[in-house]
Every structure is written in structure tokens, then in C-alpha cells.
Design a protein around this motif. Structure first.
Motif, short mmCIF file in Angstrom:
data_model
loop_
_atom_site.label_atom_id
_atom_site.label_comp_id
_atom_site.label_asym_id
_atom_site.label_seq_id
_atom_site.Cartn_x
_atom_site.Cartn_y
_atom_site.Cartn_z
N UNK A 1 0.85 -1.19 0.00
CA UNK A 1 0.00 0.00 0.00
C UNK A 1 0.88 1.23 0.00
N UNK A 2 0.50 2.20 -0.82
CA UNK A 2 1.26 3.45 -0.92
C UNK A 2 0.39 4.60 -0.44
N UNK A 3 0.96 5.42 0.44
CA UNK A 3 0.29 6.61 0.94
C UNK A 3 1.10 7.84 0.53
N UNK A 4 0.39 8.87 0.13
CA UNK A 4 1.03 10.14 -0.24
C UNK A 4 0.41 11.26 0.58
N UNK A 5 1.26 12.00 1.29
CA UNK A 5 0.80 13.11 2.12
C UNK A 5 1.40 14.43 1.69
N UNK B 1 -0.56 20.18 -4.12
CA UNK B 1 0.13 19.78 -2.91
C UNK B 1 0.91 20.94 -2.30
N UNK B 2 1.51 21.76 -3.16
CA UNK B 2 2.21 22.93 -2.65
C UNK B 2 1.26 23.92 -2.00
N UNK B 3 0.11 24.16 -2.65
CA UNK B 3 -0.88 25.06 -2.06
C UNK B 3 -1.47 24.49 -0.78
N UNK B 4 -1.65 23.17 -0.73
CA UNK B 4 -2.20 22.55 0.48
C UNK B 4 -1.27 22.72 1.67
N UNK B 5 0.03 22.67 1.42
CA UNK B 5 0.98 22.88 2.51
C UNK B 5 0.81 24.26 3.13
N UNK B 6 0.82 25.29 2.29
CA UNK B 6 0.70 26.65 2.81
C UNK B 6 -0.63 26.92 3.48
N UNK C 1 -8.81 25.21 5.55
CA UNK C 1 -8.83 23.74 5.60
C UNK C 1 -9.65 23.18 4.45
N UNK C 2 -10.80 23.78 4.17
CA UNK C 2 -11.69 23.25 3.14
C UNK C 2 -11.07 23.34 1.73
N UNK C 3 -10.32 24.41 1.46
CA UNK C 3 -9.79 24.59 0.10
C UNK C 3 -8.82 23.48 -0.29
N UNK C 4 -7.74 23.21 0.47
CA UNK C 4 -6.81 22.15 0.02
C UNK C 4 -7.41 20.76 0.05
N UNK C 5 -8.27 20.47 1.05
CA UNK C 5 -8.86 19.14 1.14
C UNK C 5 -9.80 18.89 -0.04
N UNK D 1 -7.68 8.77 4.36
CA UNK D 1 -8.35 9.10 5.62
C UNK D 1 -8.14 10.54 6.03
N UNK D 2 -7.01 11.13 5.64
CA UNK D 2 -6.73 12.51 6.03
C UNK D 2 -7.73 13.49 5.41
N UNK D 3 -8.23 13.19 4.22
CA UNK D 3 -9.21 14.08 3.59
C UNK D 3 -10.52 14.07 4.36
N UNK D 4 -10.97 12.91 4.82
CA UNK D 4 -12.21 12.85 5.59
C UNK D 4 -12.06 13.56 6.93
#
Length: 235
Positions: free
Chosen positions: A45-49, A77-82, A133-137, A163-166
Motif C-alpha cells: 500500500x502506498x500513501x502520499x501526504x 500539494x504545494x498550495x495545500x501545505x501553505x 482547511x476546506x480549500x486544500x482538502x 483518511x486525512x481528507x475525511x
């Protein structure tokens, strides 16, 4: 009493939202390997965060590796970090501001107007943290669903919602509820601006008796007085 309970409830809900935002930011389960077809190896299984990707083999051994380059990552992913880091900062600072404006604290005593303004500022920060929180998820979820149904990608390149998105969506709901509890309040007037009449004075008010005012009338005494004051031209 009701406002004090709502403030405590808003703090508790906001604290849960802050913990959820921190968990969403640190968890690597944003994108999970999609097991489609017969050639996918289900033992791995591969997970990407946001910060690393992890491989897990047979539910026993897991290896994680931090991303080597920030520029190599996709734009979402870059925008989600910020945005997730901004949500953590806004939520934490908002809870500190709300702590200073609560009725049970000794900060800014005897100033109800200032405490209410602090709570409303904290609610605005919680609302902005909810949006961050809502925008990157939601953006990441949209990208995953779009790539999942993309016919140009092979099955090994498809991903599923992690699971992190939920947890992120639930966290955004908690932050929104905390913001509404902080914002939905009445701003009190400043002391002395509308308190013209005291309650006791209104109850004990008695109208003063009216005094009849008679207009004095001075009749003309006699015609001779008019004649004496008349103008006599010189002969």
C-alpha cells in the motif's frame, strides 16, 4: 449564563478543530493506492501526504520518505501545505484571543464591549481557518476523482481518497461551528451612551404639578397721561 456556556462550547469545539487540523496536516494518508484490476499487488500500500510518502507491506512494515524537492511536487500539494499551515496559525491565534475575551477570565475586566469584540475577532480567525482547511482538502479530493476516471492513466497511477481528507472535512465543520458560536452575539453599547434613565427613576417618576400662569394686564390709567406725553410742537 447562556453566553458563558456558548463561549466554553466554542472553545472546546475550536480546540477539537485545531487538533484535527494538525492531524490532517501531518498524516500521510491524503492519497492511497487504488486496488483496481488483477495485476495490482495488494500486499503493498502506498500513501502520499503533504510532507512524505509511505509504503506499507503486508500490514507489517512501513517505510516513509520525505519529499526531496518542493518544486517537484504538484501545484495542489504545494498550495495545500501553505493553506494548512495558515489554518493552524489562525486557529491557534484565534483560540488565544478568545481566551482573553471570555467572561471567566480576568483579562479586560469591567469592559463588556471589548470582550465581545475580542470574541468576534476570534470567530473571524476561526472562520478563515475553516476556509483554509476546506480549500486544500476539497481541491485534492477533486484531483483524485478526476484522475481516477481519466482514461489516459493506467490502474497503477490511480489513487483513492485517503483518511486525512475525511478528517479534514470534519475538521472544517468543527472550525465553522466554533466560528459561528463566537460570531453570533450581540454587541453591547458603550457605558453611558444609552443609559440616560435609571430603572428606579422610571418607576418612581411623578409628574410635577402644573402651575397656571396668568398674564398680567395693565390698563391705561387715563387719557390725560397720554395727552401729557403727547408731542407739542413749538409755536
Amino acid at each position: 449564563m447562556v453566553q458563558g456556556v456558548s463561549e466554553i462550547a466554542a472553545m472546546c469545539v475550536g480546540l477539537i478543530g485545531l487538533i484535527g487540523a494538525a492531524a490532517t496536516t501531518g498524516m500521510p494518508m491524503w492519497k492511497v493506492t487504488a486496488f483496481i484490476g488483477e495485476n495490482i499487488i495488494v500486499m503493498e500500500t502506498r500513501w502520499e501526504g503533504l510532507w512524505m510518502n509511505c509504503y506499507r507491506q503486508a500490514n507489517i512494515r512501513m517505510q516513509c520518505k520525505v519529499y526531496d524537492s518542493l518544486l517537484y511536487l504538484p501545484s495542489e500539494l504545494q498550495a495545500a501545505r501553505g493553506l494548512m499551515c495558515c489554518s493552524l496559525g489562525l486557529s491557534g491565534l484565534g483560540l488565544l484571543v478568545a481566551l482573553a475575551g471570555m467572561r471567566c477570565t480576568s483579562c479586560i475586566q469591567n469592559n463588556e464591549w471589548a470582550k465581545t469584540i475580542l470574541l468576534m475577532v476570534a470567530g473571524g480567525m476561526q472562520l478563515m481557518a475553516c476556509i483554509c482547511v476546506f480549500i486544500p482538502v476539497s481541491w485534492t479530493g477533486n484531483v483524485i476523482i478526476r484522475d481516477f476516471y481519466n482514461p489516459l492513466l493506467i490502474d497503477a497511477q490511480r489513487r483513492e481518497l485517503g483518511e486525512a481528507l475525511y478528517i479534514g472535512w470534519v475538521t472544517g465543520a468543527f472550525l465553522f461551528a466554533s466560528a459561528m458560536l463566537f460570531l453570533c452575539r450581540r454587541i453591547p453599547s458603550e457605558k453611558g451612551s444609552f443609559d440616560v434613565y435609571q430603572q428606579a427613576n422610571l418607576l418612581g417618576y411623578r409628574p410635577a404639578p402644573r402651575k397656571s400662569t396668568l398674564m398680567s394686564y395693565h390698563p391705561i390709567s387715563s387719557v390725560s397721561s397720554l395727552q401729557s406725553t403727547a408731542y407739542h410742537p413749538s409755536l
